[in-house]
Scaffold this motif. Structure first.
Motif, PDB file in Angstrom:
ATOM      1  N   GLN A 113       0.826  -1.209   0.000  1.00 47.73           N
ATOM      2  CA  GLN A 113       0.000   0.000   0.000  1.00 47.73           C
ATOM      3  C   GLN A 113       0.858   1.255   0.000  1.00 47.73           C
ATOM      4  O   GLN A 113       0.594   2.221  -0.736  1.00 47.73           O
ATOM      5  CB  GLN A 113      -0.931  -0.025   1.223  1.00 47.73           C
ATOM      6  N   LYS A 114       1.932   1.243   0.794  1.00 47.26           N
ATOM      7  CA  LYS A 114       2.798   2.419   0.890  1.00 47.26           C
ATOM      8  C   LYS A 114       3.558   2.666  -0.416  1.00 47.26           C
ATOM      9  O   LYS A 114       3.568   3.781  -0.951  1.00 47.26           O
ATOM     10  CB  LYS A 114       3.787   2.247   2.045  1.00 47.26           C
ATOM     11  N   PHE A 115       4.213   1.626  -0.929  1.00 44.33           N
ATOM     12  CA  PHE A 115       5.063   1.811  -2.107  1.00 44.33           C
ATOM     13  C   PHE A 115       4.249   2.065  -3.376  1.00 44.33           C
ATOM     14  O   PHE A 115       4.711   2.752  -4.284  1.00 44.33           O
ATOM     15  CB  PHE A 115       5.998   0.611  -2.273  1.00 44.33           C
ATOM     16  N   THR A 116       3.037   1.533  -3.432  1.00 46.88           N
ATOM     17  CA  THR A 116       2.172   1.823  -4.576  1.00 46.88           C
ATOM     18  C   THR A 116       1.849   3.314  -4.651  1.00 46.88           C
ATOM     19  O   THR A 116       1.793   3.912  -5.737  1.00 46.88           O
ATOM     20  CB  THR A 116       0.869   1.011  -4.485  1.00 46.88           C
ATOM     21  N   ARG A 117       1.672   3.927  -3.497  1.00 43.52           N
ATOM     22  CA  ARG A 117       1.308   5.354  -3.465  1.00 43.52           C
ATOM     23  C   ARG A 117       2.417   6.266  -3.982  1.00 43.52           C
ATOM     24  O   ARG A 117       2.165   7.422  -4.310  1.00 43.52           O
ATOM     25  CB  ARG A 117       0.917   5.773  -2.037  1.00 43.52           C
ATOM     26  N   ILE A 118       3.644   5.774  -4.051  1.00 42.85           N
ATOM     27  CA  ILE A 118       4.730   6.613  -4.582  1.00 42.85           C
ATOM     28  C   ILE A 118       5.179   6.118  -5.961  1.00 42.85           C
ATOM     29  O   ILE A 118       6.290   6.382  -6.399  1.00 42.85           O
ATOM     30  CB  ILE A 118       5.928   6.698  -3.608  1.00 42.85           C
ATOM     31  N   GLY A 119       4.282   5.386  -6.623  1.00 46.97           N
ATOM     32  CA  GLY A 119       4.518   5.048  -8.023  1.00 46.97           C
ATOM     33  C   GLY A 119       5.365   3.825  -8.284  1.00 46.97           C
ATOM     34  O   GLY A 119       5.753   3.589  -9.436  1.00 46.97           O
ATOM     35  N   LYS A 120       5.652   3.025  -7.256  1.00 50.82           N
ATOM     36  CA  LYS A 120       6.441   1.819  -7.474  1.00 50.82           C
ATOM     37  C   LYS A 120       5.517   0.673  -7.899  1.00 50.82           C
ATOM     38  O   LYS A 120       4.414   0.513  -7.378  1.00 50.82           O
ATOM     39  CB  LYS A 120       7.183   1.409  -6.205  1.00 50.82           C
ATOM     40  N   VAL A 159      13.080   5.695   0.537  1.00 45.89           N
ATOM     41  CA  VAL A 159      12.849   5.748  -0.908  1.00 45.89           C
ATOM     42  C   VAL A 159      12.123   7.040  -1.271  1.00 45.89           C
ATOM     43  O   VAL A 159      12.473   7.713  -2.255  1.00 45.89           O
ATOM     44  CB  VAL A 159      12.041   4.523  -1.377  1.00 45.89           C
ATOM     45  N   ALA A 160      11.110   7.406  -0.492  1.00 51.53           N
ATOM     46  CA  ALA A 160      10.349   8.621  -0.769  1.00 51.53           C
ATOM     47  C   ALA A 160      11.225   9.862  -0.661  1.00 51.53           C
ATOM     48  O   ALA A 160      11.149  10.777  -1.491  1.00 51.53           O
ATOM     49  CB  ALA A 160       9.167   8.726   0.195  1.00 51.53           C
ATOM     50  N   SER A 161      12.074   9.898   0.332  1.00 49.64           N
ATOM     51  CA  SER A 161      12.943  11.061   0.548  1.00 49.64           C
ATOM     52  C   SER A 161      13.942  11.233  -0.591  1.00 49.64           C
ATOM     53  O   SER A 161      14.283  12.355  -0.969  1.00 49.64           O
ATOM     54  CB  SER A 161      13.684  10.913   1.875  1.00 49.64           C
ATOM     55  N   ALA A 162      14.411  10.106  -1.152  1.00 53.48           N
ATOM     56  CA  ALA A 162      15.414  10.169  -2.222  1.00 53.48           C
ATOM     57  C   ALA A 162      14.844  10.751  -3.516  1.00 53.48           C
ATOM     58  O   ALA A 162      15.597  11.204  -4.376  1.00 53.48           O
ATOM     59  CB  ALA A 162      15.981   8.771  -2.482  1.00 53.48           C
TER      60      ALA A 162
END
Length: 295
Positions: A157-164, A264-267
């Motif tokens: 759920q988390k990584f999907t929200r940032i386009g992964k 990952v989000a911060s990078a």
């Protein structure tokens, strides 16, 4: 043999490798745990006599723990004793008949301690490498059974929200199918408390054959998963008798997922912020429409 650093918490390490010790090493380990405060004052010979073993056995015990010699072992014990919170140094199991106030205090304390202990054993460099692997991955698969499967779903759920491009698989059959179509450049994140769950080990084998990079999130123990993974992120969890242990491990695993996600989000913050805003707005709009429908 690789040696551990002296800031590693020796008592957490001992708890993690307890089941893999030889009978003689287990005898020394039990004496060390029962007499923590005395250990810094004992020589090799003194510890051997107190534990009814031998000098050679004590030295082998130190090497098994990853220390270069007895001096490093003593320094590690002293450091762990010096940093321990004496009032809240142990986990507390849930007891039949506990009142609600005791349950609130003990469950919250155990969860907090699981995170604190995990921060004592986790490899910061490994976290950095994992973030970079996840950031560059073409596809990310999360694999886990039972409570570990719930952590996988949270990660997806988390990584999907940032386009992964990522997926969570929580049963053995779907895990094997998914792992078989992975390829080089993909990352398989295998989450397991014990590191010896049969379904996870089967998935590990298939994912390796598919040339995917393997990241293991597992308890601070010697296990087949930890031995075979390309990168290991350890957490610490208590050895207590009922659900307190499972709750603590779940909290620790979720915390590691949060760290990886945030890294990952911060990078890639500029793009990620836009994606998070977009998904937030879509969900907020959906919620608004549902409210109108109810009205």
């Amino acid at each position: 043999m690789s040696f551990i650093t002296l800031d590693d918490n020796i008592f957490l390490r001992l708890r993690g490798i307890r089941n893999s010790l030889t009978p003689v090493e287990r005898t020394i380990e039990e004496y060390v745990f029962a007499n923590k405060d005395q250990i810094p004052h004992l020589s090799v010979k003194g510890l051997a006599q107190k534990s009814h073993t031998s000098d050679a056995s004590v030295l082998r015990f130190c090497k098994t723990l990853g220390y270069r010699g007895y001096r490093d072992f003593i320094v590690a014990v002293s450091a762990a004793l010096g940093s321990a919170d004496k009032t809240e140094s142990e986990y507390t199991d849930i007891q039949p008949g506990d009142d609600l106030q005791t349950i609130i205090t003990n469950v919250s304390r155990n969860n907090r301690k699981s995170i604190e202990d995990t921060m004592s054993v986790i490899d910061r460099d490994a976290i950095g490498r994992a973030v970079e692997l996840l950031r560059k991955a073409s596809r990310i698969d999360f694999y886990g059974i039972g409570a570990s499967g719930l952590v996988c779903m949270d990660a997806q759920q988390k990584f999907t929200r940032i386009g992964k491009t990522c997926f969570a698989y929580t049963d053995g059959h779907s895990q094997l199918t998914a792992a078989s179509i992975l390829k080089s450049g993909d990352v398989a994140v295998l989450i397991s408390n014990s590191g010896d769950t049969l379904d996870i080990l089967n998935t590990l084998e298939v994912a390796k054959e598919s040339k995917a990079t393997i990241i293991a999130i597992t308890r601070y123990v010697k296990s087949e998963l930890a031995n075979e993974a390309d990168l290991v992120l350890n957490f610490s969890t208590p050895e207590i008798t009922i659900r307190s242990g499972a709750m603590g491990s779940r909290i620790a695993m979720l915390n590691i997922v949060d760290i990886l996600f945030t890294g990952v989000a911060s990078a890639n913050y500029k793009n990620v912020k836009a994606l998070l805003t977009k998904t937030h707005n879509v969900l907020a709009g959906k919620h608004k429409h549902l409210n109108w429908d109810k009205g």
